[in-house]
Design an enzyme around this catalytic site. Structure first.
Site, PDB file in Angstrom:
ATOM      1  N   CYS A 136       0.843  -1.199   0.000  1.00  0.00           N
ATOM      2  CA  CYS A 136       0.000   0.000   0.000  1.00  0.00           C
ATOM      3  C   CYS A 136       0.882   1.254   0.000  1.00  0.00           C
ATOM      4  O   CYS A 136       1.986   1.252   0.531  1.00  0.00           O
ATOM      5  CB  CYS A 136      -0.908   0.002   1.222  1.00  0.00           C
ATOM      6  SG  CYS A 136      -2.061   1.404   1.258  1.00  0.00           S
ATOM      7  N   HIS A 163      -2.143  -4.020   4.949  1.00  0.00           N
ATOM      8  CA  HIS A 163      -1.956  -3.619   6.350  1.00  0.00           C
ATOM      9  C   HIS A 163      -3.311  -3.400   7.002  1.00  0.00           C
ATOM     10  O   HIS A 163      -4.275  -2.992   6.344  1.00  0.00           O
ATOM     11  CB  HIS A 163      -1.079  -2.369   6.459  1.00  0.00           C
ATOM     12  CG  HIS A 163      -1.715  -1.128   5.898  1.00  0.00           C
ATOM     13  ND1 HIS A 163      -2.365  -0.201   6.679  1.00  0.00           N
ATOM     14  CD2 HIS A 163      -1.821  -0.674   4.624  1.00  0.00           C
ATOM     15  CE1 HIS A 163      -2.814   0.778   5.922  1.00  0.00           C
ATOM     16  NE2 HIS A 163      -2.511   0.518   4.663  1.00  0.00           N
ATOM     17  N   CYS A 204      -6.352  -0.260   6.778  1.00  0.00           N
ATOM     18  CA  CYS A 204      -6.057   0.405   5.498  1.00  0.00           C
ATOM     19  C   CYS A 204      -7.180   1.387   5.114  1.00  0.00           C
ATOM     20  O   CYS A 204      -8.348   1.009   5.030  1.00  0.00           O
ATOM     21  CB  CYS A 204      -5.879  -0.638   4.399  1.00  0.00           C
ATOM     22  SG  CYS A 204      -5.497   0.080   2.790  1.00  0.00           S
ATOM     23  N   ASP A 252       0.334   3.773   1.720  1.00  0.00           N
ATOM     24  CA  ASP A 252       0.268   4.361   3.060  1.00  0.00           C
ATOM     25  C   ASP A 252       1.671   4.670   3.596  1.00  0.00           C
ATOM     26  O   ASP A 252       2.551   3.798   3.600  1.00  0.00           O
ATOM     27  CB  ASP A 252      -0.446   3.378   4.006  1.00  0.00           C
ATOM     28  CG  ASP A 252      -0.818   4.030   5.333  1.00  0.00           C
ATOM     29  OD1 ASP A 252       0.097   4.550   6.004  1.00  0.00           O
ATOM     30  OD2 ASP A 252      -2.002   4.010   5.695  1.00  0.00           O
ATOM     31  N   ARG A 306       2.818   4.899   6.386  1.00  0.00           N
ATOM     32  CA  ARG A 306       3.264   4.184   7.586  1.00  0.00           C
ATOM     33  C   ARG A 306       3.735   2.758   7.292  1.00  0.00           C
ATOM     34  O   ARG A 306       4.026   1.997   8.214  1.00  0.00           O
ATOM     35  CB  ARG A 306       2.110   4.150   8.606  1.00  0.00           C
ATOM     36  CG  ARG A 306       1.657   5.537   9.038  1.00  0.00           C
ATOM     37  CD  ARG A 306       0.296   5.489   9.692  1.00  0.00           C
ATOM     38  NE  ARG A 306      -0.734   5.022   8.762  1.00  0.00           N
ATOM     39  CZ  ARG A 306      -2.011   4.837   9.082  1.00  0.00           C
ATOM     40  NH1 ARG A 306      -2.399   5.061  10.331  1.00  0.00           N
ATOM     41  NH2 ARG A 306      -2.881   4.434   8.185  1.00  0.00           N
TER      42      ARG A 306
HETATM   43 ZN   LIG Z   1      -3.478   1.165   2.969  1.00  0.00          ZN
END
Ligand SMILES: [Zn+2]
Length: 246
Positions: free
Chosen positions: A74, A130, A133, A76, A78
């Site tokens: 992803c 994750h 999400c 993302d 993090r």
């Molecule tokens: Zn995500």
């Protein structure tokens, strides 16, 4: 604060190199440096630390990359691929998009898979989702987020198919987290359904696709035990014979 001076031009040209870029807005380098100074300083420290450990590291890397793993994860912020699994640059070939989706019409993702499998000859594809999400969560809500809604559409379909089972989970967090796992499993299947992966298997190339998930709350990365490494794990309807074979 002094107003930034931008020079708007229709094309940027480097007279010495003969290079040009169309429709570029030039920002004077001094102001750009101020905004990026922290990052530039960090980078210097990082490169120095690596060089101290292995003076030849970057020289070796510049000559060749030979990763054994393709990471599909992803976007993302993090979920940094290399750090999570303790790997250095050069160890992982990486593709990231919102909600780690593998679509059969996505030229970007397919090109990454094709290059990783056919040219770099990676042995493992790690589809890593994750928990929590935002892309998966958005696919389960009744509101619009814009262009991204189309990108996430196949996750909404997956949510619809599994709505009865998911409805039995007591909290929204649990439903989202379960959907994050289901999404990874679906993307593992999607990778296995590509002719890229199947042609590698036809050639006898060793290639496994693993479904994994990362917990932002505890930093733990775990396998979802959905590894596929051959045709026998695919339904017959998804098995493709080589191009040109009668
Ligand atoms: Zn995500």
């Amino acid at each position: 604060m002094a107003a930034k001076k931008f020079k708007l031009i229709s094309a940027w040209r480097d007279p010495d190199e003969g290079l040009s870029v169309t429709n570029l807005r030039i920002i004077p380098e001094a102001s750009l440096m101020n905004e990026l100074q922290d990052l530039l300083d960090n980078n210097e420290r990082w490169a120095d630390a690596i060089k101290q450990e292995d003076p030849e590291f970057f020289a070796k890397l510049a000559r060749q990359q030979t990763p054994e793993y393709l990471w599909i994860g992803c976007s993302d912020a993090r979920v940094p691929a290399n750090e999570i699994v303790g790997m250095l640059p050069g160890d992982l070939f990486v593709h990231r998009n919102v909600a780690n989706v593998v679509l059969h019409t996505d030229l970007n993702c397919l090109s990454v898979i094709q290059y990783a499998v056919d040219v770099l000859k990676v042995k493992h594809i790690l589809v890593t989702g994750h928990y929590g999400c935002g892309g998966v969560r958005a696919s389960m809500q009744d509101r619009q987020f814009g262009l991204i809604d189309g990108w996430l559409r196949t996750i909404r379909d997956l949510y619809y198919e599994n709505r009865d089972v998911l409805a039995q989970l007591p909290t929204e967090e649990e439903r989202v987290d379960r959907m994050c796992e289901l999404n990874v499993i679906q993307q593992v299947a999607n990778v296995g359904h590509t002719s890229i992966v199947q042609n590698a298997w036809h050639r006898g190339q060793s290639l496994s696709i693993h479904g994994c998930i990362y917990g932002i709350k505890d930093g733990r990365w775990k396998s979802l035990n959905t590894t596929i490494s051959g045709f026998e794990q695919l339904p017959p309807q998804y098995r493709l014979r080589p191009l040109g074979e009668a």
